[in-house]
Scaffold this motif. Structure first.
Motif, PDB file in Angstrom:
ATOM      1  N   GLY A  59       0.813  -1.209   0.000  1.00 15.36           N
ATOM      2  CA  GLY A  59       0.000   0.000   0.000  1.00 15.36           C
ATOM      3  C   GLY A  59       0.845   1.257   0.000  1.00 15.36           C
ATOM      4  N   GLY A  60       2.029   1.203   0.614  1.00 13.07           N
ATOM      5  CA  GLY A  60       2.928   2.341   0.669  1.00 13.07           C
ATOM      6  C   GLY A  60       3.579   2.688  -0.663  1.00 13.07           C
ATOM      7  N   LEU A  61       3.424   1.844  -1.653  1.00 13.41           N
ATOM      8  CA  LEU A  61       3.973   2.113  -2.984  1.00 13.41           C
ATOM      9  C   LEU A  61       3.031   2.977  -3.822  1.00 13.41           C
ATOM     10  CD1 LEU A  61       5.295  -1.472  -3.847  1.00 13.41           C
ATOM     11  CD2 LEU A  61       6.559   0.440  -2.834  1.00 13.41           C
ATOM     12  N   PHE A  62       1.838   3.245  -3.299  1.00 12.23           N
ATOM     13  CA  PHE A  62       0.806   3.962  -4.040  1.00 12.23           C
ATOM     14  C   PHE A  62       0.613   5.369  -3.486  1.00 12.23           C
ATOM     15  CE2 PHE A  62       0.106  -0.352  -5.163  1.00 12.23           C
ATOM     16  CZ  PHE A  62      -0.524  -0.342  -6.396  1.00 12.23           C
ATOM     17  N   ALA A  63       0.363   6.311  -4.386  1.00 17.98           N
ATOM     18  CA  ALA A  63       0.048   7.685  -3.990  1.00 17.98           C
ATOM     19  C   ALA A  63      -1.286   7.698  -3.241  1.00 17.98           C
ATOM     20  CB  ALA A  63      -0.029   8.581  -5.227  1.00 17.98           C
ATOM     21  N   ASP A  64      -1.476   8.727  -2.449  1.00 20.02           N
ATOM     22  CA  ASP A  64      -2.707   8.828  -1.655  1.00 20.02           C
ATOM     23  C   ASP A  64      -3.967   8.833  -2.501  1.00 20.02           C
ATOM     24  OD1 ASP A  64      -1.284   8.833   0.712  1.00 20.02           O
ATOM     25  OD2 ASP A  64      -1.247  11.022   0.871  1.00 20.02           O
ATOM     26  N   ASP A  65      -3.900   9.345  -3.715  1.00 18.49           N
ATOM     27  CA  ASP A  65      -5.077   9.400  -4.580  1.00 18.49           C
ATOM     28  C   ASP A  65      -5.002   8.384  -5.726  1.00 18.49           C
ATOM     29  OD1 ASP A  65      -3.011  10.633  -5.932  1.00 18.49           O
ATOM     30  OD2 ASP A  65      -4.209  12.333  -6.634  1.00 18.49           O
ATOM     31  N   ALA A  66      -4.205   7.337  -5.546  1.00 19.54           N
ATOM     32  CA  ALA A  66      -4.013   6.318  -6.588  1.00 19.54           C
ATOM     33  C   ALA A  66      -5.305   5.544  -6.843  1.00 19.54           C
ATOM     34  CB  ALA A  66      -2.907   5.352  -6.173  1.00 19.54           C
ATOM     35  N   HIS A  67      -5.363   4.955  -8.033  1.00 20.46           N
ATOM     36  CA  HIS A  67      -6.504   4.123  -8.425  1.00 20.46           C
ATOM     37  C   HIS A  67      -5.987   2.770  -8.911  1.00 20.46           C
ATOM     38  CE1 HIS A  67     -10.425   3.016  -9.953  1.00 20.46           C
ATOM     39  NE2 HIS A  67      -9.858   2.673 -11.095  1.00 20.46           N
ATOM     40  N   LEU A  68      -6.559   1.711  -8.377  1.00 21.97           N
ATOM     41  CA  LEU A  68      -6.225   0.338  -8.763  1.00 21.97           C
ATOM     42  C   LEU A  68      -7.467  -0.270  -9.400  1.00 21.97           C
ATOM     43  CD1 LEU A  68      -4.103  -2.093  -8.295  1.00 21.97           C
ATOM     44  CD2 LEU A  68      -5.657  -2.713  -6.448  1.00 21.97           C
ATOM     45  N   ASP A  69      -7.309  -0.883 -10.584  1.00 21.21           N
ATOM     46  CA  ASP A  69      -8.432  -1.500 -11.277  1.00 21.21           C
ATOM     47  C   ASP A  69      -8.050  -2.928 -11.647  1.00 21.21           C
ATOM     48  OD1 ASP A  69     -10.528  -2.303 -12.859  1.00 21.21           O
ATOM     49  OD2 ASP A  69     -10.455  -0.565 -14.192  1.00 21.21           O
ATOM     50  N   TYR A  70      -8.673  -3.886 -10.955  1.00 18.15           N
ATOM     51  CA  TYR A  70      -8.433  -5.302 -11.206  1.00 18.15           C
ATOM     52  C   TYR A  70      -9.625  -5.955 -11.898  1.00 18.15           C
ATOM     53  CZ  TYR A  70      -3.941  -6.718  -9.194  1.00 18.15           C
ATOM     54  OH  TYR A  70      -2.597  -6.941  -8.969  1.00 18.15           O
ATOM     55  N   GLY A  71     -10.366  -5.190 -12.662  1.00 28.46           N
ATOM     56  CA  GLY A  71     -11.480  -5.748 -13.430  1.00 28.46           C
ATOM     57  C   GLY A  71     -12.500  -6.435 -12.539  1.00 28.46           C
ATOM     58  N   ASP A  72     -12.789  -7.706 -12.823  1.00 32.09           N
ATOM     59  CA  ASP A  72     -13.797  -8.468 -12.080  1.00 32.09           C
ATOM     60  C   ASP A  72     -13.457  -8.632 -10.604  1.00 32.09           C
ATOM     61  OD1 ASP A  72     -15.238  -8.756 -14.401  1.00 32.09           O
ATOM     62  OD2 ASP A  72     -14.514 -10.785 -14.819  1.00 32.09           O
ATOM     63  N   PHE A  73     -12.192  -8.487 -10.261  1.00 34.28           N
ATOM     64  CA  PHE A  73     -11.791  -8.641  -8.861  1.00 34.28           C
ATOM     65  C   PHE A  73     -12.012  -7.369  -8.057  1.00 34.28           C
ATOM     66  CE2 PHE A  73      -9.470 -12.236 -10.608  1.00 34.28           C
ATOM     67  CZ  PHE A  73      -9.775 -13.210  -9.671  1.00 34.28           C
ATOM     68  N   GLY A  74     -12.241  -6.243  -8.724  1.00 29.63           N
ATOM     69  CA  GLY A  74     -12.578  -5.023  -8.004  1.00 29.63           C
ATOM     70  C   GLY A  74     -11.603  -3.890  -8.225  1.00 29.63           C
ATOM     71  N   GLN A  75     -11.870  -2.813  -7.502  1.00 30.24           N
ATOM     72  CA  GLN A  75     -11.068  -1.601  -7.579  1.00 30.24           C
ATOM     73  C   GLN A  75     -10.738  -1.130  -6.175  1.00 30.24           C
ATOM     74  OE1 GLN A  75     -13.144   1.312  -9.919  1.00 30.24           O
ATOM     75  NE2 GLN A  75     -13.176   0.032 -11.741  1.00 30.24           N
ATOM     76  N   ALA A  76      -9.723  -0.265  -6.097  1.00 27.03           N
ATOM     77  CA  ALA A  76      -9.340   0.330  -4.816  1.00 27.03           C
ATOM     78  C   ALA A  76      -8.787   1.723  -5.071  1.00 27.03           C
ATOM     79  CB  ALA A  76      -8.304  -0.537  -4.111  1.00 27.03           C
ATOM     80  N   HIS A  77      -8.833   2.548  -4.034  1.00 32.95           N
ATOM     81  CA  HIS A  77      -8.362   3.925  -4.155  1.00 32.95           C
ATOM     82  C   HIS A  77      -7.450   4.253  -2.985  1.00 32.95           C
ATOM     83  CE1 HIS A  77     -11.215   4.534  -7.384  1.00 32.95           C
ATOM     84  NE2 HIS A  77     -12.086   3.887  -6.636  1.00 32.95           N
ATOM     85  N   GLY A  78      -6.333   4.913  -3.290  1.00 31.63           N
ATOM     86  CA  GLY A  78      -5.385   5.341  -2.267  1.00 31.63           C
ATOM     87  C   GLY A  78      -4.587   4.186  -1.689  1.00 31.63           C
ATOM     88  N   GLY A  79      -3.492   4.520  -1.037  1.00 30.73           N
ATOM     89  CA  GLY A  79      -2.609   3.493  -0.480  1.00 30.73           C
ATOM     90  C   GLY A  79      -3.305   2.577   0.513  1.00 30.73           C
ATOM     91  N   ALA A  80      -4.130   3.140   1.411  1.00 29.67           N
ATOM     92  CA  ALA A  80      -4.834   2.312   2.401  1.00 29.67           C
ATOM     93  C   ALA A  80      -5.846   1.405   1.717  1.00 29.67           C
ATOM     94  CB  ALA A  80      -5.512   3.193   3.437  1.00 29.67           C
ATOM     95  N   GLY A  81      -6.545   1.924   0.705  1.00 29.55           N
ATOM     96  CA  GLY A  81      -7.502   1.099  -0.025  1.00 29.55           C
ATOM     97  C   GLY A  81      -6.828  -0.032  -0.774  1.00 29.55           C
TER      98      GLY A  81
END
Length: 169
Positions: A47-69
């Motif tokens: 999680g620490g490798l991601f910016a605070d406002d980062a966006h992760l998109d894993y398609g069918d597995f879901g999405q997440a936002h920010g390092g904590a997400g």
């Protein structure tokens, strides 16, 4: 011999090229660190490798936002994958990066693409699967350090890969 302005211009061009090469190297290390953390279930570090406002998109597995997400997403991912494999009670996986290509867009922006091969094992005596795909990344430099601004997963396939599989070796 060239004049002083030619020398200044040459030094400036070389300095810019060195900065670009250093950024590419740092981004390749960032991508490698992503996979090291993933393989070792180091969710906080991941999680620490991601910016605070980062966006992760894993398609069918879901999405997440920010390092904590992102940290929370990855810590829950093994259980989500287990839901797809009925009857399995345990999962382990190792993910390996290859072909990481980086393009520097500006002093604090870059993009990249990389390919991965992943072995997923369900239960020690059961099945192993191979997962292949591509990551498309955007990066941002904040406070002199590069972070993931976005990661998008494109899964090509997940197939059984049990020929000559043995546990333990």
């Amino acid at each position: 011999m060239g004049n002083e302005s030619d020398l200044v211009r040459t030094v400036a061009q070389l300095s810019e090229r060195v900065r670009e090469l250093e950024s590419i190297h740092e981004l390749q290390r960032l991508r490698a660190e992503f996979h090291r953390c993933l393989n070792n279930a180091e969710w906080d570090a991941l999680g620490g490798l991601f910016a605070d406002d980062a966006h992760l998109d894993y398609g069918d597995f879901g999405q997440a936002h920010g390092g904590a997400g992102v940290r929370d997403f990855y810590s829950a991912l093994p259980k989500k994958i287990l839901e797809f494999q009925r009857g399995a009670s345990e999962i382990s996986f190792k993910n390996f990066i290859q072909g990481h290509q980086v393009e520097i867009l500006g002093p604090d922006e870059a993009k990249g693409v990389s390919f991965f091969a992943e072995k997923i094992r369900f239960d020690r005596a059961s099945e192993i699967h191979q997962s292949i795909g591509q990551f498309t990344d955007t990066y941002v430099r904040q406070g002199g350090r590069w972070y993931f601004a976005g990661v998008e997963l494109d899964h090509y396939w997940v197939v059984p890969d049990n020929q000559d599989w043995r546990w333990p070796w």
